[in-house]
Design a protein around this motif. Structure first.
Motif, PDB file in Angstrom:
ATOM      1  N   UNK A   1      45.266  43.828  57.553  1.00 13.32           N
ATOM      2  CA  UNK A   1      45.768  42.561  58.085  1.00 13.32           C
ATOM      3  C   UNK A   1      47.267  42.682  58.355  1.00 13.32           C
ATOM      4  N   UNK A   2      47.676  42.370  59.580  1.00 15.36           N
ATOM      5  CA  UNK A   2      49.086  42.401  59.951  1.00 15.36           C
ATOM      6  C   UNK A   2      49.635  41.008  60.205  1.00 15.36           C
ATOM      7  N   UNK A   3      48.761  40.004  60.295  1.00 10.94           N
ATOM      8  CA  UNK A   3      49.200  38.629  60.539  1.00 10.94           C
ATOM      9  C   UNK A   3      49.426  37.916  59.212  1.00 10.94           C
ATOM     10  N   UNK A   4      50.112  36.771  59.267  1.00 14.43           N
ATOM     11  CA  UNK A   4      50.380  36.004  58.053  1.00 14.43           C
ATOM     12  C   UNK A   4      49.155  35.228  57.606  1.00 14.43           C
ATOM     13  N   UNK A   5      48.394  34.682  58.554  1.00 10.86           N
ATOM     14  CA  UNK A   5      47.163  33.972  58.227  1.00 10.86           C
ATOM     15  C   UNK A   5      45.959  34.708  58.760  1.00 10.86           C
ATOM     16  N   UNK A   6      44.804  34.518  58.128  1.00 13.75           N
ATOM     17  CA  UNK A   6      43.600  35.210  58.603  1.00 13.75           C
ATOM     18  C   UNK A   6      42.319  34.596  58.045  1.00 13.75           C
ATOM     19  N   UNK A   7      42.412  33.678  57.082  1.00 11.35           N
ATOM     20  CA  UNK A   7      41.207  33.148  56.436  1.00 11.35           C
ATOM     21  C   UNK A   7      40.498  32.104  57.290  1.00 11.35           C
TER      22      UNK A   7
ATOM     23  N   UNK B   1      43.001  27.047  56.452  1.00 11.98           N
ATOM     24  CA  UNK B   1      44.140  26.156  56.254  1.00 11.98           C
ATOM     25  C   UNK B   1      44.017  24.869  57.054  1.00 11.98           C
ATOM     26  N   UNK B   2      43.858  24.976  58.377  1.00 12.47           N
ATOM     27  CA  UNK B   2      43.841  23.772  59.213  1.00 12.47           C
ATOM     28  C   UNK B   2      42.691  22.824  58.872  1.00 12.47           C
ATOM     29  N   UNK B   3      41.437  23.307  58.741  1.00  6.54           N
ATOM     30  CA  UNK B   3      40.379  22.362  58.350  1.00  6.54           C
ATOM     31  C   UNK B   3      40.593  21.749  56.974  1.00  6.54           C
ATOM     32  N   UNK B   4      41.189  22.503  56.039  1.00  8.96           N
ATOM     33  CA  UNK B   4      41.464  21.951  54.709  1.00  8.96           C
ATOM     34  C   UNK B   4      42.524  20.868  54.791  1.00  8.96           C
ATOM     35  N   UNK B   5      43.582  21.113  55.572  1.00  5.16           N
ATOM     36  CA  UNK B   5      44.639  20.110  55.742  1.00  5.16           C
ATOM     37  C   UNK B   5      44.078  18.871  56.434  1.00  5.16           C
TER      38      UNK B   5
ATOM     39  N   UNK C   1      50.085  29.125  72.338  1.00  2.00           N
ATOM     40  CA  UNK C   1      49.279  27.939  72.630  1.00  2.00           C
ATOM     41  C   UNK C   1      47.783  28.212  72.575  1.00  2.00           C
ATOM     42  N   UNK C   2      46.980  27.135  72.810  1.00  2.60           N
ATOM     43  CA  UNK C   2      45.522  27.230  72.750  1.00  2.60           C
ATOM     44  C   UNK C   2      44.895  26.514  73.940  1.00  2.60           C
ATOM     45  N   UNK C   3      43.696  26.933  74.301  1.00  2.00           N
ATOM     46  CA  UNK C   3      42.927  26.274  75.358  1.00  2.00           C
ATOM     47  C   UNK C   3      42.181  25.079  74.764  1.00  2.00           C
ATOM     48  N   UNK C   4      41.651  24.166  75.599  1.00  6.10           N
ATOM     49  CA  UNK C   4      40.885  23.019  75.052  1.00  6.10           C
ATOM     50  C   UNK C   4      39.637  23.453  74.294  1.00  6.10           C
ATOM     51  N   UNK C   5      39.072  24.603  74.649  1.00  5.44           N
ATOM     52  CA  UNK C   5      37.889  25.087  73.923  1.00  5.44           C
ATOM     53  C   UNK C   5      38.261  25.615  72.539  1.00  5.44           C
ATOM     54  N   UNK C   6      39.521  26.088  72.388  1.00  3.48           N
ATOM     55  CA  UNK C   6      39.940  26.660  71.097  1.00  3.48           C
ATOM     56  C   UNK C   6      40.381  25.595  70.107  1.00  3.48           C
ATOM     57  N   UNK C   7      40.775  24.413  70.574  1.00  2.00           N
ATOM     58  CA  UNK C   7      41.258  23.377  69.661  1.00  2.00           C
ATOM     59  C   UNK C   7      40.224  22.991  68.605  1.00  2.00           C
ATOM     60  N   UNK C   8      38.945  22.704  68.975  1.00  2.00           N
ATOM     61  CA  UNK C   8      37.962  22.387  67.922  1.00  2.00           C
ATOM     62  C   UNK C   8      37.714  23.571  66.990  1.00  2.00           C
TER      63      UNK C   8
ATOM     64  N   UNK D   1      37.791  24.328  62.668  1.00  8.64           N
ATOM     65  CA  UNK D   1      36.502  24.658  62.050  1.00  8.64           C
ATOM     66  C   UNK D   1      36.724  25.694  60.954  1.00  8.64           C
ATOM     67  N   UNK D   2      35.921  25.596  59.901  1.00  6.79           N
ATOM     68  CA  UNK D   2      36.086  26.544  58.781  1.00  6.79           C
ATOM     69  C   UNK D   2      35.741  27.963  59.205  1.00  6.79           C
ATOM     70  N   UNK D   3      36.557  28.882  58.714  1.00  9.76           N
ATOM     71  CA  UNK D   3      36.350  30.315  58.923  1.00  9.76           C
ATOM     72  C   UNK D   3      36.288  30.672  60.403  1.00  9.76           C
ATOM     73  N   UNK D   4      37.099  30.008  61.204  1.00 10.56           N
ATOM     74  CA  UNK D   4      37.252  30.375  62.611  1.00 10.56           C
ATOM     75  C   UNK D   4      38.687  30.857  62.792  1.00 10.56           C
ATOM     76  N   UNK D   5      38.872  32.049  63.306  1.00 12.62           N
ATOM     77  CA  UNK D   5      40.202  32.630  63.427  1.00 12.62           C
ATOM     78  C   UNK D   5      40.253  33.606  64.589  1.00 12.62           C
TER      79      UNK D   5
END
Length: 590
Positions: free
Chosen positions: A89-95, A98-102, A62-69, A73-77
Motif C-alpha cells: 500500500x502506497x496510499x494513505x487510505x485503502x480500507x 471511513x466515508x460510510x462510517x462518518x 475529483x469524482x464522477x457522478x457514478x463514483x459518488x455513491x 459504500x462500505x469497502x469500495x475504494x
C-alpha cells in the motif's frame, strides 16, 4: 436471540466506533483522502470544534457522478484491487470504511468535479441514507461537509469535550498533515478565523519556514538536518540538539512513507540514538521521515492506520539509531564549517568578522595570551606553529579558538573568529574522558569474568529460545549463556565491568529487549554508566587552576571528540557569544 444479519446502517455505526473517535478523526480521514487524490491545495473549515461543521475542500482529481455513491459504500475504494496491492500500500487510505462510517453518524454532503468534466455533482446523506447525485457548481476537486457529528448517537456526543479542546486535537492533525506533505498548501480556519496558513514548500528554506510555523522557530534554530540512505531505507528530517530537550513527547513527529505513525520500534530507536547526551527524564524533539519498500511494512495493523508492523524491525531499529547517533556525534569543528556553531537561542550563524577585525576590537590589556605559550602547545599537537592571534592575522583559528583565561575556577574563556567561547571545563573534560574510555573498551572488547558458581535461571520457553538464538549476540555483550533445559538457561560468565550487577536481572532485561525490538543496548547502557562514573571522578574539578597549555589542549580535544557539546548528563559543555551579540550587549554601532 437467533443469529441474524446486521443491517448495513448498524454495521456502519459499529465501524464508526473504531474509525470516528472525535471530530479530529473525521478531519484526519478527509485530509488523507485529499492527499490521495493528488491535491496541491487544501482548505479546512471548522466550526464549534468540529461538532457543528468539518469542511474539507481540495483541488484533487475529483469524482464522477457514478463514483459518488460508491465512495459512500462500505469497502469500495480506488486504491487497491488485489492482495498484492494490499501488501504494498502506497496510499494513505485503502480500507473503504471511513466515508460510510462518518456518514452514518453525521449529515454529510459531498460535491466533486473531475478535471475532464464540465460540471460538478453533489450528493447528500443523513444517518447514512444516500440521496441521488445532483448537478452542482464546483471547481475541479472535491468538497466534503460533515455537519452535526454524532447527532443520532447522543451517548457518543456526550463524551466529547469543549469546542476549544476538540479543536486543539483537530489542529494537531492538520499540523501533522502539513508536515507530512510539504508540496501541498494547507489553510485551517476555526469559526471563520484563520489559524494556520502554509503555502507549498519546495526549497529547504521554505520547508524550514513551515517547520517554524508548526514546531516553533526555537526548534528550527536548534536542529540538525539528517539525511542518510542505506539498504533500501532512507531517513531524512530534523533532530533537535540535546540542549533543546523537552519534558514531554509533544514535539516528536515520525512519518513512514508519508504517513504519520506511532511506533514503539522507531521511538525506541530515536531514543537510543540520544543515549549519552540527554539529561535524565528529558525527551528528544524531532521531525523524521522514513521511506522504505511498502512490501516490508504492514500498514493494515490498526483501523486508524497509525500503528505499523515491520517485517524486519531489527534492521529498521539499527538504521534509525545509527543515523541519529551519527548526526549527534558531529564534532564541533564540523558544525563550525557548516555555519551552525553553538546552541545559542536565536543565533545560528558564526558571523563574518575575521581575525583582524577581532584583534582591532580588543581594547583590554588582558596580558595572558602569548605566542610562546601557544607555540609550546603547538609542538605537542601539530608541526605547524600556531603563533599568537594578536600577532598573526592570516593564521587559521580553530573552531573553539584559543584560551584567554580561566575564571571562577570553572570556566574557560576563549576567542575564535566568531566571538567569545565559554567552556565549562569540568563538563567538557568529563565528555572527552568518557569518549576515550568508551573507545578503549569498544576497541578491546568487553572482558568476561567466569562465575565461580554458574547461575541457573528459570525462564519461559520462548525466552530460552531467544537466548539460544541470540547466543553470539550475548557473547559479544559479555554474557556467556547456555540453554540447560526447555525452560531454563545457565549464566556462566558476565562482563568484568558489571561484576557488581545482578546477572539474572541483566539477562531478563536483555531478553525483553530482544523480544520487543530485535536488539538491545542494555549491556552498553550499563557499561557506559560505569564508564561515565569513572570519567566524572577522573575529570578536572572546580577551582583547580588550569594553565594556558592545559586549556588549549582541552579545546583541541573537544574539537576532535564526538558529542563534545554535552557532558555525560546531557548538560551543555560550551556556548558562544558572537561578535554581533557582544556589540548588542554594549549598544555598539547605535
Amino acid at each position: 436471540m437467533t443469529i441474524h444479519q446486521l443491517p448495513p446502517h448498524l454495521i456502519n455505526q459499529i465501524a464508526a466506533g473504531e474509525v470516528v473517535e472525535r471530530p479530529a478523526s473525521v478531519v484526519k480521514e478527509l485530509l488523507e483522502n485529499s492527499l490521495d487524490a493528488g491535491a496541491s491545495r487544501i482548505e479546512l473549515d471548522i466550526e464549534k470544534g468540529g461538532m457543528k461543521l468539518c469542511r474539507v475542500r481540495d483541488n484533487g482529481s475529483g469524482m464522477t457522478p457514478d463514483e459518488l455513491p460508491l465512495a459512500l459504500a462500505r469497502h469500495a475504494t480506488s486504491k487497491i484491487a488485489s492482495l498484492e496491492d494490499l501488501e504494498r500500500v502506497a496510499s494513505l487510505g485503502f480500507r473503504g470504511e471511513a466515508l460510510p462510517s462518518i456518514a452514518s453518524v453525521s449529515r454529510l454532503r459531498m460535491v466533486s468535479c473531475r478535471r475532464d468534466e464540465t460540471s460538478a455533482w453533489s450528493m447528500d446523506t443523513e444517518s447514512g441514507e444516500l440521496q441521488a447525485p445532483k448537478p452542482a457548481a464546483h471547481p475541479v476537486g472535491t468538497s466534503v461537509e460533515v455537519r452535526d457529528l454524532f447527532f443520532n448517537t447522543p451517548a457518543r456526543r456526550r463524551f466529547l469535550k469543549t469546542p476549544q479542546t476538540e479543536f486543539g486535537h483537530i489542529r494537531k492533525v492538520a499540523e501533522k498533515i502539513a508536515l507530512s506533505r510539504f508540496s501541498a498548501a494547507l489553510r485551517l480556519t476555526h469559526d471563520h478565523k484563520t489559524v494556520l496558513d502554509v503555502p507549498s514548500a519546495v526549497t529547504m528554506a521554505e520547508k524550514e519556514r513551515r517547520l517554524a510555523k508548526i514546531c516553533g522557530q526555537a526548534f528550527v534554530d536548534h536542529t540538525v538536518y539528517v539525511e542518510r540512505e542505506a539498504g533500501g531505507l532512507c531517513l531524512t528530517g530534523w533532530i533537535a540538539r540535546p540542549t533543546f530537550s523537552r519534558s514531554q513527547t509533544d514535539l516528536q513527529h515520525f512519518f513512514l512513507n508519508g504517513r504519520s505513525v506511532r511506533d514503539r520500534v522507531m521511538a525506541h530507536a530515536v531514543r537510543a540514538g540520544y543515549r549519552d547526551v540527554l539529561a535524565h527524564g528529558r525527551q528528544p524533539a524531532f521531525v523524521l521521515y522514513l521511506d522504505m519498500d511498502p512490501e516490508l511494512v504492514d500498514v493494515n495493523a490498526h483501523p486508524t492506520k497509525q500503528e505499523v508492523r515491520f517485517r524486519d524491525s531489527r534492521t529498521v531499529h539499527d538504521f534509525i539509531r545509527r543515523t541519529v547517533e551519527a548526526a549527534l556525534a558531529e564534532r564541533a569543528v564540523d558544525r563550525a564549517a557548516s555555519a551552525s556553531f553553538a546552541p545559542v537561542p536565536g543565533d545560528r550563524s558564526v558571523g563574518g568578522a575575521g581575525a583582524g577585525a577581532l584583534r582591532r576590537q580588543a581594547g583590554l590589556p588582558l596580558g595572558v595570551r602569548t605566542g610562546a605559550a601557544l607555540d609550546a602547545y603547538a609542538g605537542l599537537v601539530t608541526n605547524t606553529p600556531l603563533g599568537a592571534v594578536a600577532d598573526r592575522e592570516d593564521e587559521d583559528i580553530p573552531p573553539l579558538g584559543f584560551a584567554l583565561a580561566h575564571i571562577h575556577g570553572a570556566f574557560i574563556l576563549a576567542q575564535n573568529e566568531a566571538g567569545l567561547v565559554i567552556v565549562d571545563a569540568h563538563a567538557a573534560h568529563e565528555r572527552v574522558t568518557y569518549e576515550k574510555l568508551k573507545a578503549a573498551v569498544r576497541g578491546e572488547g568487553l572482558q568476561m569474568q567466569p562465575l565461580l558458581v554458574p547461575l541457573a535461571v528459570a525462564v519461559a520457553e520462548h525466552e530460552a529460545d531467544l537466548a539460544e538464538q541470540h547466543r553470539e549476540f550475548l557473547l559479544r555483550a559479555g554474557l556467556e549463556v547456555d540453554r540447560s533445559s526447555p525452560k531454563a538457561v545457565t549464566i556462566r560468565a558476565v562482563p568484568t565491568l558489571l561484576r557488581g550487577a545482578d546477572p539474572e536481572h541483566v539477562l531478563r532485561d536483555l531478553l525483553s529487549d530482544l523480544q520487543e525490538h530485535g536488539s538491545s543496548e542494555r549491556i552498553d547502557d550499563l557499561t557506559d554508566a560505569v564508564l561515565a562514573g569513572m570519567a566524572c571522578h577522573g575529570s578536572v574539578r572546580a577551582n583547580r587552576p588550569l594553565s594556558l597549555d592545559e586549556m588549549n589542549a582541552l579545546l583541541r580535544d573537544m574539537e576532535a571528540t564526538e558529542r563534545s557539546d554535552q557532558c555525560n548528563h546531557g548538560r551543555p559543555t560550551w556556548t558562544l557569544l558572537t561578535k554581533q551579540q557582544l556589540d548588542s550587549l554594549f549598544a555598539r554601532g547605535r
